[in-house]
Design a protein around this motif. Sequence first.
Motif, PDB file in Angstrom:
ATOM      1  N   THR A  48       0.831  -1.207   0.000  1.00 33.38           N
ATOM      2  CA  THR A  48       0.000   0.000   0.000  1.00 33.38           C
ATOM      3  C   THR A  48       0.862   1.252   0.000  1.00 33.38           C
ATOM      4  N   VAL A  82      -0.376   7.504   3.566  1.00 38.46           N
ATOM      5  CA  VAL A  82      -0.976   6.408   4.333  1.00 38.46           C
ATOM      6  C   VAL A  82      -0.904   6.760   5.813  1.00 38.46           C
ATOM      7  N   SER A 107      -7.512   1.373  12.183  1.00 35.36           N
ATOM      8  CA  SER A 107      -7.587   1.119  10.744  1.00 35.36           C
ATOM      9  C   SER A 107      -6.453   1.824  10.002  1.00 35.36           C
ATOM     10  N   VAL A 108      -6.227   1.395   8.765  1.00 38.97           N
ATOM     11  CA  VAL A 108      -5.280   2.041   7.865  1.00 38.97           C
ATOM     12  C   VAL A 108      -6.091   2.896   6.897  1.00 38.97           C
ATOM     13  N   GLY A 109      -5.663   4.130   6.676  1.00 30.26           N
ATOM     14  CA  GLY A 109      -6.409   5.031   5.802  1.00 30.26           C
ATOM     15  C   GLY A 109      -5.512   5.755   4.822  1.00 30.26           C
ATOM     16  N   ILE A 110      -6.124   6.295   3.779  1.00 25.38           N
ATOM     17  CA  ILE A 110      -5.438   7.126   2.794  1.00 25.38           C
ATOM     18  C   ILE A 110      -6.021   8.528   2.905  1.00 25.38           C
ATOM     19  N   SER A 150      -9.784  12.461   4.612  1.00 26.35           N
ATOM     20  CA  SER A 150      -9.821  11.126   4.008  1.00 26.35           C
ATOM     21  C   SER A 150     -10.014  11.229   2.498  1.00 26.35           C
ATOM     22  N   LEU A 166      -6.875  -1.561   1.205  1.00 24.49           N
ATOM     23  CA  LEU A 166      -7.444  -1.028   2.447  1.00 24.49           C
ATOM     24  C   LEU A 166      -8.508  -1.967   3.008  1.00 24.49           C
ATOM     25  N   THR A 167      -9.281  -2.575   2.123  1.00 28.48           N
ATOM     26  CA  THR A 167     -10.290  -3.547   2.567  1.00 28.48           C
ATOM     27  C   THR A 167      -9.620  -4.746   3.229  1.00 28.48           C
TER      28      THR A 167
END
Length: 478
Positions: A170, A251, A265-268, A276, A288-289
């Motif tokens: 990612t 990230v 959670s991991v986010g962009i 977000s 991400l899923t």
Amino acid sequence: MSTFSGLGTALSSLIAQRQGLEVSGQNVANANTVGYTRQRATLSALPASSVPSMFATSSGVGQGVFTSGFERMGDIFVDARLRTETSGAAYLQQLSTSYSQLEDAVGEPGDTGLSSQLTNMFTAWSEASKSSEGSASRSVLLERSTAVANQIATLYNGAQTQWNQTLTTTNSLVTQVNTTAANLADLNSRILAITNAGGSANELMDSRDLLITQLSGLVGATARIQENGTVDVMVAGNALVNGAKANTLEVTGAKSFDQAMAGESVGIVWSKNGASAGLDGGRVAGLLTVLAPPNASGSGGMLTEAATGYNTLATQIATQVNALHNTAYTEAGYETGTTAGDFFALEAGKPAALGLKVAITDPQDVGLAAAGAGALDGSIGDKLAALATATDGPNATWSANVVQLGVRSASASSRASVAEAARATSEAQQLAQTSVDTDEESINMLAYQRAYEGAARVLTAIDEMLDTLINRTGVVGR
């Protein structure tokens, strides 16, 4: 009309046909170039002079031909459809690939899978109960039970490793997105400068369109063409590229598997404001899923959900085995009235899948006898062996987990195949519109060649006429 006007008409044709021939040559040269869009020279007729010059008249005949432009044979609607299909296909393909990796790690069905290990362990309980006075069968039981604990830990570590690899991928892809966006912004700037100067930037537009499609596969990007020829690239409604300016993504969130298991959670997000990015397509959205933490029901991302299942299974094994083993007696314990105690232990401070250990080291400490049944009784061992077929036993729980994983993996694979077929169809439509047909280009080159030869013949004829007019007029009778 001037006597010399025919020279200009013939010359315009020579220039126009040569340019058309050069365009066909460019097409043939790039027949195998990825992303190249075939071009056509647009020829337009020059009208007759509407205001004749002094002492001249207009015959009403045009003044030749000129190349009004070089057209790219692309279709923005086909391009937009391909990008949409690419976004969805990349997302589903990533899910399918991750499920396949997880399935490979689980290794079911197989002789080395956890299901086989569980069966071997409960079979060992049955064998130990039949020969309760011997230590060999109890030693085998301890070894097989240790193998089960190690296998569960291996599965958990496998999920953790895959999660870490997914996070690394990612980060790498987000860096690639930012680099591609910067290249797109630079192309926008160069294309605008060339078109403002009256030049043709078709090849740069091809490179730009190829990068936009790549971004569609990564983050579900879409394109918005501006009147000045630049393209804005949008991600979930926000501009990743706006003219000559590129925004960046980064990230955030969980950096380790333990943090993800704890619910982070991991986010962009957008680097400029931390908002977000809201990705809804592309490979990064699929990652991400996969990286998502477990929710309140224990589900969530496939890896954290799998790890939660391993923890649940380890806890179930320890709880159910210990519940029965605590009622059993060893040969020595039967005489003193002391039960055998826990067979498994869960190490504090670790996930259950990693903390599951066999608490007994001496085979003589394995309890098999029931109260009042004699020191050599094995009825508790039989009850423990019966857990193998219990509807609420570890085998049933693990079997349900494996079936659920198989169903989800098959579903993800099927959806990815359908999406890829739709993407391939869109790509084929785009290629039919934009790719170079060398046979067609050969015919075009022949047509331009013949037209060029015809224009040259007209030029020669006019030259001979003018030679007669200039050099031979007035010489009759001399």
